[in-house]
Design a protein around this motif. Structure first.
Motif, PDB file in Angstrom:
ATOM      1  N   PHE A 164       6.144   7.450 -12.308  1.00 33.32           N
ATOM      2  CA  PHE A 164       7.019   6.826 -11.324  1.00 33.32           C
ATOM      3  C   PHE A 164       6.475   5.458 -10.911  1.00 33.32           C
ATOM      4  CE2 PHE A 164       9.275  10.746 -10.947  1.00 33.32           C
ATOM      5  CZ  PHE A 164      10.473  10.440 -10.329  1.00 33.32           C
ATOM      6  N   GLN A 165       5.140   5.340 -10.866  1.00 37.36           N
ATOM      7  CA  GLN A 165       4.520   4.079 -10.467  1.00 37.36           C
ATOM      8  C   GLN A 165       4.914   2.958 -11.427  1.00 37.36           C
ATOM      9  OE1 GLN A 165       1.844   3.988  -7.343  1.00 37.36           O
ATOM     10  NE2 GLN A 165       0.377   4.593  -8.883  1.00 37.36           N
ATOM     11  N   VAL A 166       4.851   3.271 -12.714  1.00 36.53           N
ATOM     12  CA  VAL A 166       5.195   2.276 -13.721  1.00 36.53           C
ATOM     13  C   VAL A 166       6.670   1.912 -13.646  1.00 36.53           C
ATOM     14  CG1 VAL A 166       5.368   1.853 -16.204  1.00 36.53           C
ATOM     15  CG2 VAL A 166       3.334   2.982 -15.270  1.00 36.53           C
ATOM     16  N   LEU A 167       7.516   2.926 -13.464  1.00 37.65           N
ATOM     17  CA  LEU A 167       8.956   2.704 -13.504  1.00 37.65           C
ATOM     18  C   LEU A 167       9.526   2.156 -12.203  1.00 37.65           C
ATOM     19  CD1 LEU A 167      10.050   5.996 -15.349  1.00 37.65           C
ATOM     20  CD2 LEU A 167       9.704   3.725 -16.348  1.00 37.65           C
ATOM     21  N   ALA A 168       8.939   2.557 -11.062  1.00 37.37           N
ATOM     22  CA  ALA A 168       9.609   2.301  -9.789  1.00 37.37           C
ATOM     23  C   ALA A 168       8.916   1.302  -8.878  1.00 37.37           C
ATOM     24  CB  ALA A 168       9.774   3.629  -9.029  1.00 37.37           C
ATOM     25  N   PHE A 169       7.651   0.952  -9.138  1.00 39.19           N
ATOM     26  CA  PHE A 169       6.922   0.117  -8.190  1.00 39.19           C
ATOM     27  C   PHE A 169       7.617  -1.219  -7.961  1.00 39.19           C
ATOM     28  CE2 PHE A 169       3.751  -2.709  -6.539  1.00 39.19           C
ATOM     29  CZ  PHE A 169       2.920  -1.929  -5.769  1.00 39.19           C
ATOM     30  N   GLY A 170       7.952  -1.909  -9.038  1.00 36.20           N
ATOM     31  CA  GLY A 170       8.585  -3.216  -8.894  1.00 36.20           C
ATOM     32  C   GLY A 170       9.932  -3.144  -8.202  1.00 36.20           C
ATOM     33  N   VAL A 171      10.733  -2.121  -8.551  1.00 33.81           N
ATOM     34  CA  VAL A 171      12.063  -1.968  -7.942  1.00 33.81           C
ATOM     35  C   VAL A 171      11.939  -1.668  -6.457  1.00 33.81           C
ATOM     36  CG1 VAL A 171      14.167  -0.577  -7.940  1.00 33.81           C
ATOM     37  CG2 VAL A 171      13.092  -1.211 -10.108  1.00 33.81           C
ATOM     38  N   LEU A 172      11.025  -0.760  -6.103  1.00 32.00           N
ATOM     39  CA  LEU A 172      10.842  -0.420  -4.692  1.00 32.00           C
ATOM     40  C   LEU A 172      10.269  -1.601  -3.909  1.00 32.00           C
ATOM     41  CD1 LEU A 172       9.473   3.233  -4.928  1.00 32.00           C
ATOM     42  CD2 LEU A 172      11.713   2.498  -4.108  1.00 32.00           C
ATOM     43  N   ASP A 210       8.812 -12.498  -0.541  1.00 31.94           N
ATOM     44  CA  ASP A 210       8.801 -12.565  -2.000  1.00 31.94           C
ATOM     45  C   ASP A 210       8.254 -11.261  -2.570  1.00 31.94           C
ATOM     46  OD1 ASP A 210       8.796 -13.886  -4.671  1.00 31.94           O
ATOM     47  OD2 ASP A 210       6.635 -13.582  -4.469  1.00 31.94           O
ATOM     48  N   ALA A 211       8.878 -10.754  -3.626  1.00 32.03           N
ATOM     49  CA  ALA A 211       8.473  -9.471  -4.204  1.00 32.03           C
ATOM     50  C   ALA A 211       8.340  -9.572  -5.721  1.00 32.03           C
ATOM     51  CB  ALA A 211       9.474  -8.383  -3.840  1.00 32.03           C
ATOM     52  N   SER A 212       7.514 -10.481  -6.190  1.00 29.76           N
ATOM     53  CA  SER A 212       7.315 -10.663  -7.626  1.00 29.76           C
ATOM     54  C   SER A 212       6.056  -9.913  -8.061  1.00 29.76           C
ATOM     55  CB  SER A 212       7.171 -12.148  -7.960  1.00 29.76           C
ATOM     56  OG  SER A 212       6.128 -12.725  -7.198  1.00 29.76           O
ATOM     57  N   PHE A 213       6.238  -8.821  -8.784  1.00 30.90           N
ATOM     58  CA  PHE A 213       5.119  -8.012  -9.236  1.00 30.90           C
ATOM     59  C   PHE A 213       5.030  -8.044 -10.758  1.00 30.90           C
ATOM     60  CE2 PHE A 213       6.570  -5.637  -5.374  1.00 30.90           C
ATOM     61  CZ  PHE A 213       5.544  -6.062  -4.554  1.00 30.90           C
ATOM     62  N   SER A 214       3.832  -7.912 -11.279  1.00 28.26           N
ATOM     63  CA  SER A 214       3.625  -7.882 -12.713  1.00 28.26           C
ATOM     64  C   SER A 214       3.763  -6.458 -13.229  1.00 28.26           C
ATOM     65  CB  SER A 214       2.233  -8.414 -13.064  1.00 28.26           C
ATOM     66  OG  SER A 214       1.937  -8.159 -14.418  1.00 28.26           O
ATOM     67  N   PHE A 215       4.790  -6.204 -14.018  1.00 33.52           N
ATOM     68  CA  PHE A 215       5.008  -4.884 -14.586  1.00 33.52           C
ATOM     69  C   PHE A 215       3.815  -4.461 -15.439  1.00 33.52           C
ATOM     70  CE2 PHE A 215       6.371  -2.396 -18.278  1.00 33.52           C
ATOM     71  CZ  PHE A 215       6.938  -1.298 -17.666  1.00 33.52           C
ATOM     72  N   TRP A 216       3.298  -5.369 -16.243  1.00 30.49           N
ATOM     73  CA  TRP A 216       2.213  -5.018 -17.150  1.00 30.49           C
ATOM     74  C   TRP A 216       0.904  -4.783 -16.406  1.00 30.49           C
ATOM     75  CZ3 TRP A 216       3.721  -3.087 -21.350  1.00 30.49           C
ATOM     76  CH2 TRP A 216       4.881  -3.537 -21.980  1.00 30.49           C
ATOM     77  N   ALA A 217       0.717  -5.435 -15.255  1.00 31.96           N
ATOM     78  CA  ALA A 217      -0.487  -5.161 -14.459  1.00 31.96           C
ATOM     79  C   ALA A 217      -0.470  -3.725 -13.950  1.00 31.96           C
ATOM     80  CB  ALA A 217      -0.573  -6.132 -13.285  1.00 31.96           C
ATOM     81  N   ILE A 218       0.724  -3.257 -13.565  1.00 34.56           N
ATOM     82  CA  ILE A 218       0.857  -1.880 -13.091  1.00 34.56           C
ATOM     83  C   ILE A 218       0.618  -0.901 -14.234  1.00 34.56           C
ATOM     84  CG2 ILE A 218       2.440  -0.211 -12.071  1.00 34.56           C
ATOM     85  CD1 ILE A 218       3.827  -2.594 -10.707  1.00 34.56           C
ATOM     86  N   VAL A 219       1.226  -1.168 -15.380  1.00 36.50           N
ATOM     87  CA  VAL A 219       1.038  -0.305 -16.542  1.00 36.50           C
ATOM     88  C   VAL A 219      -0.444  -0.239 -16.921  1.00 36.50           C
ATOM     89  CG1 VAL A 219       1.523  -0.020 -19.001  1.00 36.50           C
ATOM     90  CG2 VAL A 219       3.351  -0.715 -17.447  1.00 36.50           C
ATOM     91  N   GLY A 220      -1.099  -1.394 -16.946  1.00 34.10           N
ATOM     92  CA  GLY A 220      -2.512  -1.431 -17.305  1.00 34.10           C
ATOM     93  C   GLY A 220      -3.375  -0.648 -16.338  1.00 34.10           C
ATOM     94  N   VAL A 237       0.839  -1.203   0.000  1.00 34.30           N
ATOM     95  CA  VAL A 237       0.000   0.000   0.000  1.00 34.30           C
ATOM     96  C   VAL A 237       0.871   1.249   0.000  1.00 34.30           C
ATOM     97  CG1 VAL A 237      -1.635   1.365   1.357  1.00 34.30           C
ATOM     98  CG2 VAL A 237      -1.988  -1.096   1.086  1.00 34.30           C
ATOM     99  N   GLY A 238       1.946   1.243   0.799  1.00 35.69           N
ATOM    100  CA  GLY A 238       2.831   2.395   0.862  1.00 35.69           C
ATOM    101  C   GLY A 238       3.544   2.679  -0.443  1.00 35.69           C
ATOM    102  N   LEU A 239       3.761   1.648  -1.255  1.00 32.89           N
ATOM    103  CA  LEU A 239       4.432   1.828  -2.539  1.00 32.89           C
ATOM    104  C   LEU A 239       3.486   2.340  -3.618  1.00 32.89           C
ATOM    105  CD1 LEU A 239       6.559  -1.461  -2.683  1.00 32.89           C
ATOM    106  CD2 LEU A 239       7.286   0.804  -1.933  1.00 32.89           C
ATOM    107  N   ALA A 240       2.193   2.142  -3.435  1.00 33.28           N
ATOM    108  CA  ALA A 240       1.204   2.534  -4.447  1.00 33.28           C
ATOM    109  C   ALA A 240       0.761   3.966  -4.181  1.00 33.28           C
ATOM    110  CB  ALA A 240       0.017   1.570  -4.409  1.00 33.28           C
ATOM    111  N   ARG A 241       1.404   4.894  -4.835  1.00 29.73           N
ATOM    112  CA  ARG A 241       1.099   6.310  -4.613  1.00 29.73           C
ATOM    113  C   ARG A 241      -0.213   6.684  -5.277  1.00 29.73           C
ATOM    114  NH1 ARG A 241       3.175   6.446  -0.495  1.00 29.73           N
ATOM    115  NH2 ARG A 241       2.863   8.704  -0.476  1.00 29.73           N
ATOM    116  N   CYS A 242      -0.909   7.630  -4.702  1.00 28.98           N
ATOM    117  CA  CYS A 242      -2.279   7.909  -5.112  1.00 28.98           C
ATOM    118  C   CYS A 242      -2.364   8.519  -6.508  1.00 28.98           C
ATOM    119  CB  CYS A 242      -2.939   8.851  -4.111  1.00 28.98           C
ATOM    120  SG  CYS A 242      -4.730   8.885  -4.277  1.00 28.98           S
ATOM    121  N   ILE A 243      -3.252   7.966  -7.349  1.00 26.31           N
ATOM    122  CA  ILE A 243      -3.509   8.537  -8.665  1.00 26.31           C
ATOM    123  C   ILE A 243      -5.007   8.681  -8.917  1.00 26.31           C
ATOM    124  CG2 ILE A 243      -1.397   7.568  -9.626  1.00 26.31           C
ATOM    125  CD1 ILE A 243      -3.154   5.507 -11.095  1.00 26.31           C
TER     126      ILE A 243
END
Length: 376
Positions: free
Chosen positions: A170-178, A196-206, A137-143
């Motif tokens: 920044f969400q698209v670029l940094a969420f997975g890394v953070l 474990d920190a496996s996130f879907s890059f395309w889910a974030i982009v979508g 939740v802390g990594l998902a900045r409000c949009i």
């Protein structure tokens, strides 16, 4: 707490409310009772989730970006009117303000995730699933909802639109890394258990493209075509007052459905919900007032400081829930922590709208009512 494009406002001849801010006396009926509507929507959603068999399966039968289609529609309806109010010809002024941009980026992408990491470990050291959910939740900045809160608090609409766009990039670029850093690297450095920190890059982009891109494009085209056809005066004084209330209708509709989906999980785990709620409450309050004071110290006026504070304090719980469900499953503790997010965030940030307006004269005494953003 004025919704500046509400269909109706308090009559100029009515008896003034005992408020130090004359703007608060101009609230429409819908705005004046907004906290009550939100609480009612939350209770209705929780009740529906408990008493309507198969409601969750029905709502999740069709999804957009891992989010239920009805909820997605509510989010789009909620965001479109606010983005239609933005004067896009003024966004260049915002991006040129290095002080504003730097303050927002530091608060959102350095301070915010770090604060949530600290609070999650401080309050939930023995509950790794909930702890991980809070960190997400802390990594998902409000949009999304930040545009509504900012508008109600008389923040700078153009600044909010730009900062939301920056958060999206920044969400698209940094969420997975953070996520990898805060769930694996940093705990390892501190001698704490890793996750474990496996996130879907395309889910974030979508998620970003759907829940920001569509209403942003619609809002931009509506203003451009509306002003071109009938002029700015008609657009802001005739069209927007009719469109404005739909943002709050969309908000209430979204809240009902969101809590209906997780009604059973919330009502059957009250102690867990309470433990998750404590660090969330601390996070929202600390981030908001810390950001407001930091912005004031940086020399910003009320409108910009309020915008920075709300964009820093709010979180994109839609994305956090989608990531938690996609990574850990719909019945996971991580997903429950994500759902508790809006349960706490919505009423707290509504209260912070009132607090922001009440503190305006005390924190920004040099500004008068005429300095607040246009009622357009």
């Amino acid at each position: 707490m004025p919704h500046r494009s509400s269909a109706s406002t308090a009559s100029a001849t009515s008896t003034p409310a005992p408020s130090p801010d004359p703007v608060m006396r101009q609230m429409s009926f819908l705005d004046r009772w907004l906290p009550a509507w939100i609480v009612a929507a939350m209770l209705l959603g929780l009740g529906l989730g408990r008493v309507v068999p198969g409601l969750d399966e029905t709502l999740e039968a069709v999804t957009i970006g891992d989010v239920s289609l009805p909820i997605a529609i509510g989010l789009l309806v909620m965001m479109y009117p606010v983005l239609a109010k933005v004067r896009y010809d003024e966004t260049r002024r915002i991006t040129a303000d290095r002080r504003l941009m730097a303050t927002s980026i530091v608060l959102n992408w350095l301070i915010g995730p770090a604060l949530m990491f600290i609070l999650a470990w401080a309050f939930l050291p023995d509950l790794p699933e909930y702890r991980t959910g809070l960190i997400i939740v802390g990594l998902a900045r409000c949009i999304a909802m930040v545009l509504v809160w900012n508008d109600l608090a008389c923040g700078d609409r153009e600044a909010a639109a730009v900062l939301v766009a920056v958060n999206s990039v920044f969400q698209v670029l940094a969420f997975g890394v953070l996520g990898w850093f805060y769930l694996q690297v940093l705990p390892g450095w501190l001698g704490l258990p890793t996750t474990d920190a496996s996130f879907s890059f395309w889910a974030i982009v979508g998620s970003v493209l759907v829940f920001l891109g569509i209403p942003l494009l619609a809002g931009f085209l509506t203003r451009v075509l509306g002003e071109r056809a009938k002029g700015r005066t008609w657009y802001e004084e005739t069209f927007l007052p009719k469109l404005g209330p739909w943002a709050l209708y969309g908000l209430l509709f979204t809240i009902v459905l969101l809590f209906a989906l997780q009604g059973e999980a919330i009502t059957t785990n009250p102690l867990d919900v309470a433990r998750i709620a404590v660090p969330l409450l601390a996070y929202f309050v600390l981030m908001f007032f810390g950001s407001l004071l930091a912005s004031r110290a940086a020399g910003m006026g009320y409108a910009q400081a309020t915008t920075v504070a709300f964009t820093a304090a709010g979180n994109n719980f839609e994305l956090a829930i989608a990531v938690a469900i996609g990574t850990y499953g719909v019945q996971s503790g991580q997903a429950l922590a994500g759902v508790v997010g809006p349960l706490i965030e919505v009423p707290v940030l509504v209260a912070l709208v009132y607090a922001s307006l009440a503190l305006r004269r005390r924190l920004f005494p040099a500004e008068t009512t005429e300095n607040t953003p246009s009622a357009a």
